[in-house]
Design an enzyme around this catalytic site. Structure first.
Site, PDB file in Angstrom:
ATOM      1  N   GLY A   1       0.911  -1.213  -0.008  1.00  0.00           N
ATOM      2  CA  GLY A   1       0.070  -0.101  -0.071  1.00  0.00           C
ATOM      3  C   GLY A   1       0.733   1.245   0.042  1.00  0.00           C
TER       4      GLY A   1
ATOM      5  N   TYR B   1      -0.309  -3.755 -12.677  1.00  0.00           N
ATOM      6  CA  TYR B   1       0.340  -4.039 -14.201  1.00  0.00           C
ATOM      7  C   TYR B   1      -0.117  -3.471 -15.212  1.00  0.00           C
ATOM      8  CZ  TYR B   1       1.818  -8.298 -10.742  1.00  0.00           C
ATOM      9  OH  TYR B   1       2.369  -8.773  -9.772  1.00  0.00           O
TER      10      TYR B   1
END
Length: 174
Positions: free
Chosen positions: A90, A129
């Site tokens: 995070g 991604y």
């Protein structure tokens, strides 16, 4: 964030990752390695030219690993994998670590393509991604077995020219 080559001193951190079922499930790998086995694997693979393993550090502390695997110098492609320790998730390290591994693959190893496999249900990873520039090339049905069941997996790829175009910094004209 900094990356550096994996060293033997990092094995206790790798041991913790390798013995986490939930972490290894993300890599579609079997968990639970002994430390002795891990040391032997390290010694066996440290000179393997088809692999590059890097430690991701945050303020000098081990935060994860990014790996280029199955490096193929003829076809100029490789698989990339990443694991960020839970306490560092995070904080943007996955994206930064992936970018660093990708830059190494394209700029140092002269790869043409870097690919990865990701569980179709791992929405957070798929999002990261895609943000970096990977595109889905296909979905492999029941391709990996983890956590007692088969999982579908996206195969995603990124070409050097696409990555360079995505991160290129415009040059100011005089």
């Amino acid at each position: 964030m900094n990356i550096r080559p994996l060293e033997k001193k990092d094995l206790p951190h790798i041991y913790q990752q390798k013995n986490s079922r939930s972490v290894m499930a993300l890599w579609f790998e079997e968990p639970y390695n002994s430390f002795d086995e891990l040391s032997i694997l390290y010694d066996r693979h440290v000179l393997d030219q088809t692999e590059r393993r890097f430690v991701i550090e945050k303020d000098g502390v081990f935060a994860g690993v990014v790996e280029l695997m199955e490096i193929n110098t003829i076809h100029r492609h490789a698989e990339i994998q990443i694991i960020i320790d839970k306490k560092f998730q995070g904080h943007g390290l996955a994206q930064a670590g992936m970018r660093a591994g990708i830059e190494y693959g394209f700029n140092v190893l002269n790869l043409h393509k870097i690919y990865l496999y990701v569980d179709v249900e791992n929405a957070a990873a798929v999002h990261i991604y895609k943000k970096i520039g990977f595109v889905e090339e296909g979905c492999l049905k029941d391709h990996f077995f983890a956590e007692g069941q088969y999982h579908d997996s996206y195969m995603m790829g990124l070409f050097a020219d696409d990555f360079r175009g995505k991160i290129a910094v415009p040059v100011k004209a005089d």
